[in-house]
Every structure is written in structure tokens, then in C-alpha cells.
Design a protein around this motif. Sequence first.
Motif, PDB file in Angstrom:
ATOM      1  N   GLU A   1      79.498  -3.161  22.393  1.00 17.43           N
ATOM      2  CA  GLU A   1      78.031  -3.054  22.270  1.00 17.43           C
ATOM      3  C   GLU A   1      77.360  -3.727  23.455  1.00 17.43           C
ATOM      4  O   GLU A   1      76.292  -4.295  23.334  1.00 17.43           O
ATOM      5  N   GLU A   2      78.044  -3.664  24.609  1.00 16.98           N
ATOM      6  CA  GLU A   2      77.488  -4.256  25.823  1.00 16.98           C
ATOM      7  C   GLU A   2      77.248  -3.186  26.891  1.00 16.98           C
ATOM      8  O   GLU A   2      78.078  -2.300  27.088  1.00 16.98           O
TER       9      GLU A   2
ATOM     10  N   ASP B   1      73.367  -7.065  25.599  1.00 14.26           N
ATOM     11  CA  ASP B   1      74.265  -7.187  24.439  1.00 14.26           C
ATOM     12  C   ASP B   1      73.434  -7.008  23.165  1.00 14.26           C
ATOM     13  O   ASP B   1      72.414  -7.686  22.972  1.00 14.26           O
TER      14      ASP B   1
HETATM   15 MG    MG Z   1      79.137  -8.571  22.722  1.00 14.00          MG
END
Ligand code: MG
Length: 323
Positions: A242-243, A199
Motif C-alpha cells: 500500500e505504498e 503510505d
Molecule cells: Mg506500509
Amino acid sequence: LREREASGRRMGVIAGAASRLGGTGGRVLIVDDHERQAQRIAAELAIEHRPVVESDPDKALMTARGPVDLVIVNATARSFDGLRFTAHLRSDESTRHLPVLAVVDFDERARLVKALEIGVNDILPKPIDPQELAARARTQIRRKRYTDYLRDNLDHSLELAVTDQLTGLHNRRYMVGQLEALVKRATLGGDPVACLLIDIDHFKKINDGYGHDVGDEVLREFAVRLASNVRAIDLPCRYGGEEFVVVMPDTRLEDAHRIAERIRLHVAGSPFRVKHGEELLTVTISVGVSATLGPSERPETLLKRADEGVYEAKASGRNKVVA
Ligand code: MG
Ligand code: GH3
Ligand code: MG
Ligand code: MG
């Protein structure tokens, strides 16, 4: 010779006609050791197509691997077995989709049935009628064009279905499928599977401070760094937002941890160039690592433990790997 010169001249005229037809013409490979018959077929086809004659079946197989739209084979050739030749075409990955017309005498019922059984697409009965030849060739080429088009579209759709469009990495759907298969194998006594959940830290601040486009640039640059820091057998995927997840076949927890640390350093170690190099951003990531434990392991439990690692990494200050 005069006959050949005449057909050569005719082909010259005809090449122009074929190009005016705007690509309806095709490359036709005529496999025949009966020279007069082969030249007659070639001359007729040259009105619309680009024919090439080959009397040697081995050379013909080589030619067929190139750009060919239709094969016309003499099923009663003297020096080779035209049906065996067709079977060869069908057994080779690069030629198996080629349409095949078999030239066969209509009286030779057994040969004709054999040709159809072996998978020729159509029969060209002797004596060859020019209009019939033209019609059957055109139909096969048109059908091939259509199936090629469908196949290309299918390949493209399959690619889209497993790829994340922003980063070009595998998408979540693909990752889940692979993870399920690998975890199942591991629980049946196979090699362990490890998993990284990554992350990006304070990503919202990047979006808020520089705009969504810069956020996208960071995601793309991160994907490049990620892909270049995992092994060929690993599967780097965008999990969402955003992972990211990396599925690691045949990997123990310690090894996955080491690779995660390498990725973390490669991200934090040099700033990301964004806005055509105008801006330099320091980016960090938090990573959770997990590996299969025993026979009751499930893909969800593996991902859950990796997620708990991320949570712990965030809680203890970010820019960390927690296994
Ligand atoms: Mg996240
Ligand atoms: P933390 O360190 O706790 O992970 O903080 P964070 O800001 O990274 O986490 P948070 O989950 O609050 O924010 C993630 C942000 O990522 C929110 C969302 O708008 C943004 N985001 C998700 N997908 C995309 C995308 O495709 N492009 C861009 N630019 N932003 C995205
Ligand atoms: Mg978050
Ligand atoms: Mg985040």
C-alpha cells in the motif's frame, strides 16, 4: 477491357477461396506502371491474396501505410524509380517493416544488386513464373506474420515488465530506472527532482475489516485519484503493497509539497466507494516529500528522506504531509 473483366470475375471467385484459406491470404500492394504486367501479377495473386495495383508511387506510399502485408514493386518502371520508392518505404516508420519483392530482369545484374542493397526482401525475376510468384509472395507474407507476432509479444512483455498489474501504474522497477536517470541529471547540474512516498494509513484494518478484495479496490481507486492529481510530467508508481511513489522531474521541494497536500486532501476529502458502491470508506494517507539537494545525491538517499517524512507523518497522527 475483356482481360480486366476476366480478372475481375476471377478475383470474385478467388476472394471466397482466400477466406476459406482462413487468413493465409494477405493484402498485396503492386506498384507498377506497366499495366499489363501489373494486372497479370494481380490476377495470379488473387488466387490466394487480395492484390491492389497502384501506378503512382505517391499514392502507393499512402496505401502502404494502411493494412498491407507485401509490396511488389517494379524495379524498372518507366515513370518512377522503383528502388527509390523502396528506400522511401524503408525510411517511414509505418512502412519500414513491410516485405518488398522487386520485379527485375535477371540479366540486369547491377539493378538486381542495387535492389538487394537497398533492402528488398526478395527478387522476382522476369519473365514472371506464376508458381514462383506465388511461392515467394507466400514466404514473405508468412515471415511478416511471424515477425508481427513476435513484435506484438515483445511490446506486450515490455509493457508487463514496467506496469503494476493491480493498479495499472508504473511498477517499482520502472520507477527506480527513471529516478536513477533523473537524479543523475540533477547532480550534473540539471533540474531538481522531487519525490513523494505515500503510505495508506491503517490499511491493514481495511483488509481485516472488509476483506482483501476490498483492500484491492481501495488500492485501485487510490491509484486513479493519485494519477489524476499529479501533472503530466510526473510519474506515479506503485512502490509495493500500500505504498506509492511519485517521481517529479524539474520540481522543487515546495512545489512537490504543494502537490502532495493536494493529493492528501483529495483522498481524505471524499470517501471511497467500494463493494459496488454499497460501502463507503474514509481513507487517509501519510506522505513524505524530498527533493535533490546537491551533487552527492543518490536515488536511495532521496527515497530515504521521503521515507523519514512518512515515518514522521505516522508518528504525529497520520493523514499528513512531511517534507
Ligand atoms: Mg506500509
Ligand atoms: P500504517 O498506518 O502504519 O501504515 O498501517 P498499515 O496497516 O497501513 O501498515 P502495515 O504495513 O502494517 O500493513 C500494510 C498491509 O497492506 C499489510 C498487507 O497485508 C497489505 N497489503 C499489501 N499488499 C496488498 C495488496 O496488494 N492488496 C491488499 N488488499 N493488501 C495488501
Ligand atoms: Mg507500515
Ligand atoms: Mg500503511
